[in-house]
Design an enzyme around this catalytic site. Structure first.
Site, mmCIF file in Angstrom:
data_model
loop_
_atom_site.group_PDB
_atom_site.id
_atom_site.type_symbol
_atom_site.label_atom_id
_atom_site.label_comp_id
_atom_site.label_asym_id
_atom_site.label_seq_id
_atom_site.Cartn_x
_atom_site.Cartn_y
_atom_site.Cartn_z
ATOM 1 N N HIS A 108 0.814 -1.218 0.000
ATOM 2 C CA HIS A 108 0.000 0.000 0.000
ATOM 3 C C HIS A 108 0.851 1.275 0.000
ATOM 4 C CE1 HIS A 108 0.371 -0.237 4.532
ATOM 5 N NE2 HIS A 108 0.444 1.072 4.377
ATOM 6 N N ASP A 138 -0.028 -7.587 1.232
ATOM 7 C CA ASP A 138 0.467 -6.228 1.418
ATOM 8 C C ASP A 138 1.985 -6.176 1.475
ATOM 9 O OD1 ASP A 138 0.131 -3.501 1.551
ATOM 10 O OD2 ASP A 138 -0.033 -3.428 3.718
ATOM 11 N N SER A 212 4.544 2.209 8.051
ATOM 12 C CA SER A 212 4.226 1.080 7.168
ATOM 13 C C SER A 212 5.452 0.639 6.382
ATOM 14 C CB SER A 212 3.114 1.467 6.199
ATOM 15 O OG SER A 212 1.902 1.668 6.869
#
Length: 458
Positions: A108, A138, A212
């Protein structure tokens, strides 16, 4: 006078805490006033150069809701062209292979990127090449043309225990490299609806937007997870963060490096987790496992001899905790892989050899059903996913740009759960309801973790 008395127990607890730390700390402490002071600094000095900042630049199509109304566009003479909006995603990454410049991060972070910039701790910047990405887990892999890199040693996420100390490293809010610490709060978290394949490490080490793709390391400085999500209001950290186990991330990375994508297969079963009530009903003492609820005719599982009611206890020698874990294992195996499945059938242990096969997704062109669906490719939600995610309906496999389906608001990945307020669980029901309403369609659509109604035509 009471408040000072509380200091002694606090100091005693602190002393006990530091005395009970693992031997890794024995290598760390500097000396202050003749006493050794525990510190993570020596370990972090070796780890931090392997964690990078990522800036992903791209453009996405955005559409004003008013532009979805054809009468509004016609009245004002507006073209039916979605606007392009520039986006920048900030995140983190981990150098896994210094010799080849491979960096592991989240999908992402880079999914909409046309240009990806990686900044090292020493300030050097490089344009990165996207090696491959996998939406279902992901995970994404980048490559940078850099020398003198530091790679992070890999840990074993299967050896983690609840209560183990961990450190999260990343680039929160674009501030630059930041370190937080905490413990492993839980293991094997799934069913959160964050990704298709979930087996998260939960931690209270503060993780924030921008973390992230960053590293979750143990006290030895070994990578045990890739930070990926938080649970909290308005994106704020409340001590519930999630990381992808490093073992899963590396399995995906290996496929992305070798093949450029993850080619997932299936064995053709729907399963559910074994519960104490089900174990009692089946008359078994087994406490963990996955019960096969359905076997698709002609599937690899059917050909191997698996049956509904079998309780899967292990796959390739790995004990099965629940249905989610089993699905994760199968989901990381490539088509053609031969696996050994151990089951209990009427409390009798059996073994079966099953070969992973390509999923047989029957698709239908939307134009064949209705002009309102022209440009959409539709298919039924796979049985195993329907049972695992409690998701039934018709999946939108693809949507052509500029098509009637796109103008109606449909997107790839949507699951249509009802047509004109009539639930549809299979293609036959969907086709019947669509053909009954030729002028306009009202869809209840599941999109990601949310749902919405869409009107097509009318």
């Amino acid at each position: 006078m009471k408040r000072p008395r509380r200091v002694l127990p606090a100091l005693l607890l602190a002393a006990l805490f530091f005395a009970g730390l693992p031997p890794a700390y024995a290598e760390l402490p500097p000396v202050a006033d003749g006493s050794q002071m525990p510190s993570l600094a020596p370990m972090l000095g070796k780890v931090l150069p392997a964690v990078v900042n990522i800036s992903a630049h791209g453009e996405v199509k955005v559409r004003n809701a008013l532009l979805d109304n054809p009468r509004f566009r016609q009245y004002f003479g507006l073209p039916d062209v979605p606007e392009e909006q520039k986006v920048e995603e900030l995140g983190s990454g981990v150098i896994i292979n210094a010799a080849k410049g491979y960096v592991l991060t989240n999908n992402h972070v880079v999914k909409d990127a046309q240009k990806i910039t990686v900044t090292l701790r020493d300030g050097r910047q490089f344009d990165a090449r996207l090696v491959g990405r996998d939406k279902a887990t992901d995970i994404a892999v980048l490559q940078i043309p850099a020398e003198h890199l530091t790679q992070l040693p890999l840990g074993d996420s299967t050896r983690l225990r609840v209560g183990d100390y961990v450190v999260a490293i990343g680039n929160p809010f674009g501030l630059g490299q930041t370190v937080t610490s905490g413990i492993v709060s839980a293991l094997g978290r799934s069913g959160l609806g964050i990704e298709s394949y979930e087996d998260f490490i939960q931690t209270d080490a503060p993780i924030n937007p921008g973390n992230s793709g960053g590293a979750l390391v143990d006290l030895r400085g070994h990578l045990v997870g890739i930070n990926t999500a938080i649970l909290g209001p308005d994106g704020a950290n409340i001590g519930i963060g999630f990381a992808i186990p490093v073992n899963m991330a590396i399995d995906v990375m290996d496929q992305l490096v070798k093949y450029g994508r993850v080619e997932r297969g299936h064995i053709g079963i729907a399963a559910q987790s074994l519960t104490p009530a089900l174990a009692k009903a089946f008359g078994v003492k087994q406490e963990q496992g996955a019960i096969i609820a359905q076997v698709q005719p002609g599937s690899p599982a059917d050909k191997a001899g698996l049956k509904a009611g079998d309780i899967v206890t292990a796959v390739n020698g790995h004990d099965i905790r629940d249905a989610a874990q089993m699905r994760n294992i199968f989901g990381l195996l490539r088509v053609g892989t031969r696996v050994e499945v151990q089951v209990l059938r009427h409390d009798r242990p059996l073994r079966f050899a099953v070969v992973i096969a390509k999923p047989a997704h029957a698709t239908v062109a939307g134009a064949r059903l209705s002009p309102l669906l022209a440009g959409a490719t539709l298919g039924e939600v796979p049985a195993e996913l329907a049972l695992q995610a409690k998701l039934h309906g018709i999946a939108v496999m693809a949507v052509a740009a500029g098509s009637a389906a796109e103008r109606g608001g449909l997107q790839k990945g949507d699951v249509i759960q009802s047509v004109n307020q009539v639930p549809v669980r299979d293609m036959a029901a969907f086709e019947r309801e669509v053909k009954r309403h030729r002028q306009s369609l009202l869809f209840n659509v599941r999109r990601g973790n949310g749902a919405l109604f869409l009107t097509l035509g009318g």
